[in-house]
Design an enzyme around this catalytic site. Structure first.
Site, mmCIF file in Angstrom:
data_model
loop_
_atom_site.group_PDB
_atom_site.id
_atom_site.type_symbol
_atom_site.label_atom_id
_atom_site.label_comp_id
_atom_site.label_asym_id
_atom_site.label_seq_id
_atom_site.Cartn_x
_atom_site.Cartn_y
_atom_site.Cartn_z
ATOM 1 N N LYS A 51 0.836 -1.211 0.000
ATOM 2 C CA LYS A 51 0.000 0.000 0.000
ATOM 3 C C LYS A 51 0.872 1.264 0.000
ATOM 4 O O LYS A 51 0.651 2.176 -0.796
ATOM 5 C CB LYS A 51 -0.951 -0.009 1.204
ATOM 6 C CG LYS A 51 -1.934 -1.174 1.140
ATOM 7 C CD LYS A 51 -2.958 -1.150 2.243
ATOM 8 C CE LYS A 51 -2.391 -1.424 3.613
ATOM 9 N NZ LYS A 51 -1.834 -2.790 3.781
ATOM 10 N N THR A 52 1.871 1.299 0.886
ATOM 11 C CA THR A 52 2.754 2.476 0.935
ATOM 12 C C THR A 52 3.496 2.623 -0.392
ATOM 13 O O THR A 52 3.645 3.727 -0.924
ATOM 14 C CB THR A 52 3.777 2.306 2.087
ATOM 15 O OG1 THR A 52 3.050 2.033 3.282
ATOM 16 C CG2 THR A 52 4.622 3.545 2.281
ATOM 17 N N ASP A 88 -1.772 6.575 6.175
ATOM 18 C CA ASP A 88 -1.754 5.147 6.479
ATOM 19 C C ASP A 88 -2.715 4.889 7.648
ATOM 20 O O ASP A 88 -2.951 5.800 8.450
ATOM 21 C CB ASP A 88 -0.320 4.748 6.878
ATOM 22 C CG ASP A 88 -0.070 3.261 6.693
ATOM 23 O OD1 ASP A 88 -0.980 2.561 6.217
ATOM 24 O OD2 ASP A 88 1.033 2.800 7.023
ATOM 25 N N THR A 139 -6.212 -1.523 6.690
ATOM 26 C CA THR A 139 -6.323 -2.981 6.752
ATOM 27 C C THR A 139 -7.776 -3.346 7.046
ATOM 28 O O THR A 139 -8.142 -4.504 7.028
ATOM 29 C CB THR A 139 -5.438 -3.553 7.883
ATOM 30 O OG1 THR A 139 -5.717 -2.805 9.072
ATOM 31 C CG2 THR A 139 -3.971 -3.450 7.548
ATOM 32 N N ARG A 147 6.585 -8.131 1.909
ATOM 33 C CA ARG A 147 7.432 -7.678 3.020
ATOM 34 C C ARG A 147 8.091 -8.874 3.708
ATOM 35 O O ARG A 147 9.270 -8.843 4.043
ATOM 36 C CB ARG A 147 6.622 -6.879 4.037
ATOM 37 C CG ARG A 147 7.411 -6.649 5.332
ATOM 38 C CD ARG A 147 6.756 -5.723 6.301
ATOM 39 N NE ARG A 147 6.644 -4.389 5.750
ATOM 40 C CZ ARG A 147 5.616 -3.584 5.950
ATOM 41 N NH1 ARG A 147 4.608 -3.992 6.685
ATOM 42 N NH2 ARG A 147 5.590 -2.394 5.427
HETATM 43 N N1 LIG Z 1 4.262 -5.527 -5.805
HETATM 44 C C1 LIG Z 1 5.463 -5.431 -5.234
HETATM 45 N N2 LIG Z 1 6.561 -5.644 -5.962
HETATM 46 C C2 LIG Z 1 7.784 -5.585 -5.367
HETATM 47 N N3 LIG Z 1 7.989 -5.310 -4.063
HETATM 48 C C3 LIG Z 1 6.921 -5.068 -3.326
HETATM 49 C C4 LIG Z 1 5.601 -5.113 -3.866
HETATM 50 N N4 LIG Z 1 4.714 -4.839 -2.886
HETATM 51 C C5 LIG Z 1 5.433 -4.624 -1.779
HETATM 52 N N5 LIG Z 1 6.752 -4.766 -2.036
HETATM 53 C C6 LIG Z 1 7.832 -4.634 -1.070
HETATM 54 O O1 LIG Z 1 7.328 -5.063 0.199
HETATM 55 C C7 LIG Z 1 7.693 -4.162 1.227
HETATM 56 C C8 LIG Z 1 6.452 -3.706 1.982
HETATM 57 O O2 LIG Z 1 5.629 -2.938 1.146
HETATM 58 P P1 LIG Z 1 4.731 -1.730 1.702
HETATM 59 O O3 LIG Z 1 5.459 -1.027 2.801
HETATM 60 O O4 LIG Z 1 4.321 -0.925 0.524
HETATM 61 O O5 LIG Z 1 3.511 -2.503 2.285
HETATM 62 P P2 LIG Z 1 2.191 -1.910 2.990
HETATM 63 O O6 LIG Z 1 1.022 -2.632 2.415
HETATM 64 O O7 LIG Z 1 2.184 -0.425 2.927
HETATM 65 O O8 LIG Z 1 2.369 -2.369 4.457
HETATM 66 P P3 LIG Z 1 1.849 -1.612 5.772
HETATM 67 O O9 LIG Z 1 0.399 -1.397 5.578
HETATM 68 O O10 LIG Z 1 2.182 -2.610 6.842
HETATM 69 O O11 LIG Z 1 2.682 -0.351 5.854
HETATM 70 C C9 LIG Z 1 8.488 -3.057 0.539
HETATM 71 O O12 LIG Z 1 9.846 -3.343 0.708
HETATM 72 C C10 LIG Z 1 8.192 -3.182 -0.915
HETATM 73 O O13 LIG Z 1 9.318 -2.889 -1.685
#
Ligand SMILES: Nc1ncnc2c1ncn2[C@@H]1O[C@H](COP(=O)(O)OP(=O)(O)OP(=O)(O)O)[C@@H](O)[C@H]1O
Length: 351
Positions: free
Chosen positions: A70-71, A115, A164, A223
């Protein structure tokens, strides 16, 4: 945070070193972003249409379990449109004033990422409705009978909210997003691509079989995939005596065994929930709150973080009478289905 304190398969935890590593690994464009092809297509259309009309893109809500990107997507939305990005989070916005300070300092076209938007204060939520719709807020000046509201125009911006728990957002807020993306767990092929890219960046020489093994144990979550890969890299480095990191299937299995990551990638909490469901409640049905109390966790965490993955891999099913263990769960935990002597399930508290 010390690595020893870090539960390797908890998608919500991230050490400082890991955050720096995540930053370096984050794909910068939709093209580089692996998987989620439907969401990618939808986002691409939304961003291109806005670009053609030279306006700010509509507000976007990203929903899904932690660690799915998401981030990363919020950063891509800003990056693809060449727009600045402001990052905040629901828990940091506890008063309408906190939000007013952020909104009033946005520059035209800025992307505001919030977030955990479901954890924002109610008073701020109400301010956000007007801001999203009319790019305007009303600021209260004075107190009591003499209080007046002064309208303040804002620069046009794009809100990207992440949650979430999309179900916890009040309808008026949810309705103001032009597009809601539901992120799904990644399949093995996609996770292998994420891992291949990360291995290249880490300088780790790893074969296909070994990558596939990690992909099968990372809870469908990039992640966690990246985190496990780092531990495998450490293992390979140490076992080569520092000569260079090279990992095969055997090294991956040994490293993940060392860190207690089982064949399905279940973490401590997953295992605790499953063990209680199977051993104490004879496989259910049992209500969410009862399960949460039994493992000493918030029911919100069980519902948003633990359950979606267990449902997705077919270990539990949600029924109108509560959560029920699937036959695969009994097999995975090496137990006989409906073992004799189990305690009777408590009354079902919630559905
Ligand atoms: N589609 C993707 N392709 C490559 N790497 C990814 C992908 N999605 C996530 N990642 C990697 O996974 C890690 C976590 O991603 P991210 O922080 O965007 O998740 P999030 O959904 O925002 O989590 P949270 O809600 O816990 O913050 C990052 O290092 C990111 O580079």
């Amino acid at each position: 945070m010390n690595h020893d304190d870090l539960d390797l398969t908890d998608p919500e935890l991230a050490s400082e070193a890991e955050l720096a590593f995540e930053g370096a690994l984050r794909p910068k464009s939709l093209q580089e972003f692996v998987g989620q092809s439907k969401v990618r297509g939808q986002l691409q259309l939304l961003l291109t249409a806005a670009q053609l009309q030279q306006r700010t893109p509509d507000h976007i809500l990203l929903a899904g379990p932690p660690g799915l990107g998401k981030t990363t997507l919020a950063m891509i939305v800003a990056h693809e449109g060449g727009r600045p990005l402001r990052m905040s989070s629901g828990p940091a916005i506890q008063h309408a004033g906190d939000l007013a300070a952020i909104l009033s300092s946005l520059v035209p076209g800025e992307v505001l990422f919030i977030d955990e938007i479901h954890r924002m204060a109610r008073s701020a939520e109400e301010m956000l409705y007007l801001a999203m719709e009319d790019f305007r807020i009303d600021i209260m000046v004075g107190k009591g009978a003499g209080a007046t509201s002064v309208p303040l125009d804002l620069a046009p911006f794009t809100l990207v909210g992440a949650t979430t728990r999309a179900g916890l957002l009040p309808n008026p807020l949810r309705d103001r997003f032009g597009f809601t993306a539901h992120l799904e767990f990644y399949d093995r092929g996609e996770l292998e691509q994420v891992l291949e890219r990360a291995a290249r960046m880490l300088g780790l020489d790893i074969d296909g079989e070994a990558l596939a093994e990690i992909a099968g144990r990372c809870r469908g979550t990039p992640r966690i995939a990246n985190r496990l890969l780092r531990r495998v890299r450490d293992y390979a480095l140490v076992h080569s005596g520092g000569a260079g990191a090279r990992a095969d299937l055997e090294a991956v299995r040994a490293a993940l065994e060392l860190y207690d990551v089982d064949a399905l990638g279940l973490d401590r909490l997953d295992r605790a929930v499953m063990t209680i469901l199977l051993e104490r409640f004879g496989g259910g049905p049992v209500g969410l709150n009862t399960l949460a109390v039994s493992v000493g966790e918030e029911s919100e965490t069980i519902e948003a973080v633990v359950e979606p993955f267990l449902v997705r891999i077919g270990l539990i099913t949600r029924t109108p009478r509560g959560r029920v263990a699937a036959p695969a769960a009994w097999r995975h935990f090496g137990l006989a289905e409906h073992a004799p002597g189990v305690e009777q399930a408590l009354p079902i508290d919630d559905l």
